[in-house]
Scaffold this motif. Sequence first.
Motif, PDB file in Angstrom:
ATOM      1  N   UNK A   1       0.831  -1.213   0.000  1.00  0.00           N
ATOM      2  CA  UNK A   1       0.000   0.000   0.000  1.00  0.00           C
ATOM      3  C   UNK A   1       0.858   1.253   0.000  1.00  0.00           C
ATOM      4  N   UNK A   2       1.980   1.195   0.746  1.00  0.00           N
ATOM      5  CA  UNK A   2       2.795   2.386   0.972  1.00  0.00           C
ATOM      6  C   UNK A   2       3.503   2.888  -0.283  1.00  0.00           C
ATOM      7  N   UNK A   3       3.532   2.088  -1.348  1.00  0.00           N
ATOM      8  CA  UNK A   3       4.118   2.577  -2.598  1.00  0.00           C
ATOM      9  C   UNK A   3       3.132   2.458  -3.756  1.00  0.00           C
ATOM     10  N   UNK A   4       1.867   2.185  -3.470  1.00  0.00           N
ATOM     11  CA  UNK A   4       0.848   2.150  -4.518  1.00  0.00           C
ATOM     12  C   UNK A   4       0.842   0.868  -5.314  1.00  0.00           C
ATOM     13  N   UNK A   5       1.078  -0.283  -4.658  1.00  0.00           N
ATOM     14  CA  UNK A   5       1.090  -1.582  -5.333  1.00  0.00           C
ATOM     15  C   UNK A   5      -0.150  -1.746  -6.222  1.00  0.00           C
TER      16      UNK A   5
END
Length: 265
Positions: A115-119
């Motif tokens: 989530x933290x890199x926009x997977x």
Amino acid sequence: GYACDGEWADDFHHALRAVLTDEREGYYADFGEVSQLAKAYHRPHVRDGGYSKFMRRRFGAPADDIPCEQFVVFSQNHDQVGNRAFGDRMPAEARPLAAFCTLLSPFPALLFMGEEYGEPAPFQFFSDHIDPDIAQATRDGRRAEFAAFAEFAGQQIPDPQDVATFERSKLSRERDEQLAGLYRELIAARGELPMGDVDTISFDESDRWLRVTRGRFQLVCNFAAATLRMPCDAQGIRIATSDETRLAGGVLELAPLSGALLRDT
């Protein structure tokens, strides 16, 4: 009432997702109002004993006596992504504001894998049951679960026993560096906010904005499809999810689906 040290705050997720995406089917039928997210910033039990349209009965209980550090909030997790028909994550356009609302809340925050890199990869419901009866029951259960959703009418729900369903759910690790940078900023700013309950919460249902005061900081969110302009006495912008954010002459300007963390000093 079960002597637990903490709990997943599903209602916070439901309130946030519904107000960001306008989803109303299934258990999202109980959500979609800015007032509900405002309520969730006090305590995440949005459904606290009132009538639930989805449950068709009174549901939930108040949690005012439970400290905020015992609720874990999130905009994505294995249940709320994996249990969707196609395992789709938060829509890309909603991710910055979703992160803003979650990480700057007064509750412990969970970040779901990637989530933290926009997977971009989905996280679909997959299983590996050896017993063929259980495997078929799992397939049938998934199909039945979404049969009543107009959104999925005529679509083939992924087979949880198919290896391809599992393969699609692996992380691609394709990064959105701008979103990853925002997460870093939000996590750093989280450490500057006072612990414990928020100070004040205000909102406007028709204009779809929410303002939360935490010490010398204000969180202002615009959930509308139009630019928000509102009077604001803050002195500066600590973080903004959109480059179009402006604060000048006592007026804050926020782009659609964006948020700003403002400081008073």
